[in-house]
Design a protein around this motif. Structure first.
Motif: not given
Lengths: 268, 260
Positions: B232-233, B236-237
């Motif tokens: 997810w990181i 999203i990035s």
């Protein structure tokens, strides 16, 4: 005032900070442009050449939404809207979508919209182009009202009567150059003293030679001789002798000045 | 003198543009919902229920769920891309709405930012609506799927700037066909909406993983079945990266088009 391509709209865009300035400096209402253009625009109202009212909205919504772009206090805006509807004589039409409005109504609404934030300066880019005479006169009344209420109006036009009626000072420009600036009366006095006699059909005739012998300024076209003179009678007396030709005597007007300064060739 | 390239400003006047668009949307809600929800609904019925019978499971979930979770991302992309191209172009060129707004203290930066936030909002509305449709068809397996709604905002702004950049250089509406045919449709087919990208040849996979829609799907799908996405990181990035680049390019291109 200026012919097409004179740079009228470009000057307006520069004043608003929406067109780059190549050289020189520009100050509007004490603000340096383009540096402080955004702040200056809080005090300027604009009536564009082409109506760009928001077609998705009603008359009243157009004023309200436009007001929101100025970040106005809600109370102030609510006070302004009925006043502006009254000014534009659109109180009965306030809930109509703008597609239902006539050309004159659209213009009135555009002018009212430009005043939503009570600006000090109102810029109008050819405000009456394409409107019929009744509508133009009604709009001029509105503009007089604004002028008398102490607003500064800056308008571009190529209607001479409009300029002559509304303006305290006229700037005539062409190809980005200011050719002259003064009051309408002074401009006429300075450039074309006295009267104009228009004679049709006389080119190449005996009359032309007689005119040439007089010490007056003339302009000759295919079918017409224009004579600029302080003593029109000495020309008009030919009219009985040369009754085949048409003679028209009239006072010099702004159009004569305009054509003298910007030339007669077609500007396209 | 050309308009200089610079970082866009962030100003609250952008919200006036957002409010304008929201007011229009409220009026035209019917036809908009038809386009952005009706169409995926038809796909969901046709492909999910029809084709799903033959496929059964995919990616450890029912094919209907697989497809529905992919559609949340792809429908948001579609809705926002249309907004950023057709609607923005209409306001910028056809209706000259921006020309009127530019005469006020609102700057082009604020207009584009407002459009961007509006696209984010449309992303929220679209993801929410698709999620609702999916729930009605029984394709939603966990309340965690509600997280897809705020993610809709992120997906919205991811595609907004890109679409507006295309709008800024477009000579007319027809031009948008290039972007749809060359960018949006291939992305729609390849980003794991219809099938996991592991079925693609390796060279193609390494291309797909840089596409924004792939990351949008990766981010949303696990939530729909009640799991937290592994990457997810990263997802999203990547989406934020496209959103930021898109906004920067859109502001500068629209400035170049309108300040003359």
């Amino acid at each position: 005032m200026g012919p097409n391509g004179a740079g009228k709209t470009t000057v307006i865009k520069m004043i608003l900070g929406l067109s780059p300035i190549d050289s020189g400096s520009l100050e509007v209402l004490g603000f340096e442009i383009p540096k402080d253009a955004t702040t200056a625009r809080e005090k300027i109202g604009v009536v564009p050449q082409i109506d760009n009212l928001d077609p998705e909205f009603t008359v009243e919504e157009n004023l309200r939404i436009y007001g929101s772009y100025f970040n106005l206090k809600k109370d102030f805006l609510e006070e302004q809207i009925p006043k502006l509807l009254k000014f534009a004589e659109l109180e009965n039409k306030k809930d109509l979508r703008i597609q239902k409005l006539s050309g004159g109504m659209l213009r009135r609404l555009t002018i009212a919209r430009s005043m939503v934030h009570n600006p000090e300066l109102i810029i109008l880019d050819e405000p009456t182009t394409g409107l019929d005479p009744q509508v133009r006169h009604a709009l001029w009344d509105r503009l007089f009202e604004l002028k008398n209420s102490g607003k500064t109006l800056l308008l571009t036009t190529h209607y001479m009567d409009e300029a002559q009626r509304l303006c305290d000072e006229i700037v005539i420009m062409d190809r980005g150059e200011i050719l002259d600036r003064d009051s309408p009366r002074e401009l006429i006095r300075k450039h074309i003293d006295g009267d104009v006699v228009e004679i049709r059909g006389a080119n190449g005739s005996e009359l032309e030679k007689e005119i040439d012998r007089l010490d007056i300024r003339t302009e000759k076209f295919q079918d017409q001789i224009l004579c600029y003179t302080n003593s029109p009678l000495e020309l008009m007396k030919f009219s009985s002798k040369y009754s085949d030709f048409s003679f028209i005597q009239r006072p010099a007007n702004l159009e004569d000045v305009f054509l003298k300064l910007t030339g007669r060739e077609l500007k396209e | 003198m050309k308009t200089k390239i610079s970082i866009p400003r962030f100003h609250k006047l952008a919200l006036a543009i957002w409010a304008r668009n929201f007011r229009v949307w409220r009026r035209l809600m019917g036809p908009m919902l038809m386009l952005h929800i009706g169409e995926p609904m038809i796909y969901l019925v046709g492909l999910g229920l029809g084709l799903g019978l033959f496929i059964g499971e995919m990616g450890e979930m029912s094919y209907l769920t697989f497809l529905a979770s992919g559609f949340i991302a792809s429908s948001t992309m579609m809705a926002v891309s249309m907004e950023g191209m057709y609607s923005v172009y209409t306001r910028m060129v056809t209706q000259q709405t921006y020309a009127g707004i530019m005469n006020t203290p609102v700057k082009i930066d604020d207009i584009v930012l407002g459009e961007n936030i509006w696209c984010g909002t449309k992303g929220v509305l679209t993801s929410g609506a698709i999620l609702l449709v999916a729930a009605i068809f029984g394709a939603v397996e966990s309340p965690m799927s509600l997280i897809a709604i705020p993610i809709g905002f992120l997906v919205g702004i991811t595609f907004a700037g890109l679409a507006m950049s295309i709008s800024a250089i477009s000579p007319g509406y027809e031009f948008f066909n290039y972007y749809f045919t060359l960018v949006i449709t291939p992305m729609f087919m390849l980003s794991g909406v219809f099938f996991p990208i592991s079925t693609l040849p390796e060279w193609l996979q390494s291309f797909v993983v840089i596409l924004p829609l792939f990351h949008a799907v990766e981010l949303i799908r696990p939530f729909v079945v009640g799991e937290i996405p592994q990457g997810w990181i990263l997802n999203i990035s990547v989406l934020l990266f496209y959103a930021a680049i898109g906004h920067f390019i859109a502001v500068n291109l629209i400035r170049r088009r309108l300040i003359i």
